[in-house]
Structure formats: structure tokens, C-alpha cells
Design a protein around this motif. Structure first.
Motif, PDB file in Angstrom:
ATOM      1  N   SER A  58       0.844  -1.193   0.000  1.00 42.49           N
ATOM      2  CA  SER A  58       0.000   0.000   0.000  1.00 42.49           C
ATOM      3  C   SER A  58       0.882   1.246   0.000  1.00 42.49           C
ATOM      4  CB  SER A  58      -0.896   0.004   1.236  1.00 42.49           C
ATOM      5  OG  SER A  58      -0.118   0.260   2.403  1.00 42.49           O
ATOM      6  N   SER A 276       0.704  -1.540   7.197  1.00 43.98           N
ATOM      7  CA  SER A 276      -0.416  -2.291   6.625  1.00 43.98           C
ATOM      8  C   SER A 276      -1.413  -2.698   7.693  1.00 43.98           C
ATOM      9  CB  SER A 276       0.116  -3.539   5.904  1.00 43.98           C
ATOM     10  OG  SER A 276       0.972  -3.195   4.833  1.00 43.98           O
ATOM     11  N   ASP A 279      -3.844   0.016   8.825  1.00 40.36           N
ATOM     12  CA  ASP A 279      -4.799   0.542   7.850  1.00 40.36           C
ATOM     13  C   ASP A 279      -6.046  -0.334   7.849  1.00 40.36           C
ATOM     14  OD1 ASP A 279      -6.270   1.408   5.717  1.00 40.36           O
ATOM     15  OD2 ASP A 279      -4.635   1.337   4.264  1.00 40.36           O
ATOM     16  N   LEU A 282      -7.524  -1.436   4.256  1.00 43.14           N
ATOM     17  CA  LEU A 282      -6.719  -2.106   3.229  1.00 43.14           C
ATOM     18  C   LEU A 282      -7.277  -3.476   2.861  1.00 43.14           C
ATOM     19  CD1 LEU A 282      -4.291  -1.975   1.402  1.00 43.14           C
ATOM     20  CD2 LEU A 282      -2.880  -2.855   3.273  1.00 43.14           C
TER      21      LEU A 282
END
Length: 374
Positions: A58, A276, A279, A282
Motif C-alpha cells: 500500500s 499495513s 490501515d 486495506l
């Protein structure tokens, strides 16, 4: 030794070098080569062969990895602790039930080294991710391959029966399965755990689980000492080249895995993983993105008479109605590299789900090779 162009073999060697050295296995042990070797990176081909995430890490993970470079002169053990703590908060398991590795292939290979051998066989589906079977066979273990059901799912009852038929050290379930993307429901896995031989450990590989709505069994490791669950940041998180994975199990099982040696983790991978995990959007975003492209592609193939097995991962298996190896080569000749076929399924090939643009190129090449309307 000549190395085949295969991701799984590359990871087997890279992740299991210590385990191989510790166990005294012959270095000549090799995996079966992939049907089609990937072309050079600058060849402009679409790569749909290794189940990589086409979107990469990401944006936040990429930035975190870049920012970490200046501190890579240190081991950053505390950063590994932050990643572990973020992971256990989401998985809701105790901290001493989790250990981080550079990818999930390493604990998988260690499991074969520790828990299979001449007197401790392995039961796997056929086809499934092969590395564990190859490692176990190299140790002299009997590897019992149980064909998948007609819908591509694990035949869990037949696998349990096979484990009871002869001494079995390890029973491996990849969920969703690679190559099919098929799901073993949580209630069926609970049946497997309740009915398997008492001395057999279950290795549950959840590398692709985040692409599915399926409930994880990872919380079960807090109640059982015979279940090992693997996770990876290589798939949905797009970190295949950064290498970070998780083994979740009873502390005694983790101590056994660690007995083959320890190694500091790559700092950029830890930084990217932490970003990650932090988030919350995601996973749902990428799950939806993958499902949309996958379903559209499978629908396109179905309208042209090509059947695909049910899948909940970032890959699918399609029956190309002819020799799969030859079909894959023809696709590569047209600039789209897909996965391979299997001895048990010579006319079926695996395809990784790419971006919308990549799958448009896949459809164009497929139509040309198969001789169907685009």
C-alpha cells in the motif's frame, strides 16, 4: 545444481536453507519446475503466474519502508515487537503464541523438518502448495496425496482417514487452497481437528484467507497444542518481495520451530507490515477489488465454454480443454504468463488475478490461443 524457474522452489531454498543444513537433507533435492519460466522483467509481459498481488505494498507501507532505510543499520528488535503486538490485537491471541518469520515458507519448511520423517508421514490435498510435500519426501516421509473434491475443495474426511491409516506426523490444509482458491469451511475444519489422530499436528496455511470472507481458525491456537496457523504479508498486503510471515501456535510448538535457529527480520518489511496492519480499510478494499476482477474474468471464460473451479482467493483454475502446458506456453508467446498445470489435472491451469488492465490482456491472449471470440 540447475534451479528451475519456480517461485515455490526459490522460496524453499531461500527460506529453508537453515532448516536444510540443520536436518542434513541432501542439497540435490529439487522441486518440479514450473511449466513456463517468467520472461525478463523488461519484456513487457503480463505476469499472472506466481499469485503475487499486482498492486504491491500500500502507499502507506511503501512510505514506511522507505523511511526505515536510514535505520537499517540496526536490527530494530523493538519494531518486530510492535508488529507482533499489532497482529495479536487483531487476531486476539496471546503474544507468546505468535512468532514472526521472513515469509511463511520458512515455518512451513521447518514444520516438515521437525514433524515428518520415515516414521511420521504427511497428508496433503492433491493438488495443493507443494513445498511441504517436497520437504517431507526429502526426509523420507510417506506423503499421502488425497485428491480434491469435484468442486476443488479439500476432501477433509478422506484426509483424516488417510492420517489414521498409517503413522502421520502432519496434516496440511491450505485454506483457501493454492492453486484452486477453494475454501474449507470453519465447521469442516473443526470436524477435522476433532477426528484426526491424537498425535497428528495440523498445519493450516492461511496465506490467502484475507481475500475471503471465511472465518479464521487462528484463535484456536490458544486452546490447542496440535494446530499451527501460518499467515503471510506476501499476498493481499503485496509484500512478496519484502518477506514477512507469521506462525501462530502453542508456545511449545513455537519453541520447536525456533530450535532450528533464529534470524533478525528485514527492517523495511517490518515497517511496511506495521503500516499495513494499521490501515483498517486495506483488507476490505483489496478483497473487493480482487473479487470484482476475478468474477468478471471467470464470467467471461464461462460464456466461452471454459469452466473454472469455485474460488475465494486471488487465483483460479480454468479447464483449457487441451494440454495445459502447451496452452500456457502459447499464452506466454502472446505476452501473458500464466501458471502451470498439475499431473492430476493436465488440462487445467492456474491463473493469478491481476489488475483490470492485465486481465484485459489476459482475455485478448486467451481468445487468440483458444480460438474464441474476444
Amino acid at each position: 545444481m540447475t534451479l528451475p524457474a519456480s517461485r515455490r522452489h526459490f522460496l524453499q531454498l531461500a527460506g529453508a536453507g537453515l532448516a536444510l543444513a540443520s536436518s542434513g537433507l541432501p542439497r540435490s533435492v529439487q522441486a518440479q519446475p514450473a511449466t513456463v519460466a517468467p520472461p525478463p522483467a523488461d519484456a513487457g509481459a503480463v505476469l499472472l503466474n506466481f499469485n503475487e498481488c499486482p498492486y504491491g505494498p500500500s502507499p502507506a507501507a511503501q512510505q514506511a519502508a522507505r523511511d526505515s532505510i536510514a535505520s537499517c543499520g540496526r536490527y530494530r528488535f523493538a519494531l518486530a515487537g510492535e508488529v507482533r503486538d499489532a497482529f495479536i490485537a487483531q487476531a486476539r491471541i496471546p503474544a507468546n503464541h505468535v512468532h514472526l518469520y521472513p515469509g511463511s515458507s520458512e515455518p512451513l519448511n521447518r514444520a516438515a523438518t521437525l514433524w515428518t520423517g520415515p516414521q511420521a508421514g504427511l497428508v496433503v490435498a492433491d493438488p495443493t502448495f507443494e513445498t511441504l510435500g517436497e520437504m517431507a519426501a526429502a526426509r523420507g516421509a510417506h506423503v499421502q496425496k488425497v485428491p480434491l473434491c469435484s468442486d476443488g475443495a479439500h476432501d477433509l474426511r478422506a484426509m483424516v482417514a488417510a492420517a489414521h491409516a498409517r503413522p502421520t506426523g502432519l496434516l496440511y490444509v491450505c485454506n483457501p487452497n493454492n492453486p484452486t482458491g477453494s475454501i474449507s469451511p470453519a465447521n469442516e475444519l473443526a470436524w477435522l481437528l476433532a477426528n484426526k489422530p491424537a498425535g497428528t499436528r495440523v498445519l493450516l496455511d492461511e496465506a490467502y484467507l484475507q481475500y475471503s470472507e471465511q472465518r479464521s481458525l487462528i484463535a484456536q491456537v490458544a486452546q490447542r497444542d496440535d494446530l499451527i496457523v501460518l499467515r503471510t504479508f506476501s499476498k493481499l498486503y503485496g509484500m512478496a518481495g519484502l518477506r514477512l510471515g507469521v506462525a501462530a501456535a502453542h508456545p511449545e510448538r513455537l519453541r520447536e520451530l525456533a530450535s532450528l535457529g533464529e534470524n533478525p527480520l528485514p527492517v523495511p518489511a517490518l515497517a511496511a507490515a506495521l503500516a499495513s496492519l494499521r490501515d483498517p480499510q486495506l483488507i476490505p478494499q483489496r478483497r473487493l477489488q480482487n473479487a470484482k476482477v476475478r468474477q468478471a474474468t471467470i464470467a467471461w471464460l464461462g460464456k466461452r465454454g471454459f469452466d473454472c473451479l469455485p474460488t475465494e482467493a486471488n487465483c483460479f483454475v480454468v479447464d483449457v480443454q487441451r494440454d495445459g502446458a502447451a496452452f500456457a506456453k502459447a499464452m506466454a508467446d502472446n505476452g501473458v504468463v500464466i501458471g502451470r498445470s498439475w499431473p492430476i489435472w493436465p488440462q487445467r491451469v492456474r491463473v493469478t488475478v491481476g489488475t483490470e488492465e492485465e486481465m484485459a490482456r489476459f482475455r485478448s491472449a486467451f481468445a487468440k490461443v483458444a480460438g474464441v471470440p474476444a
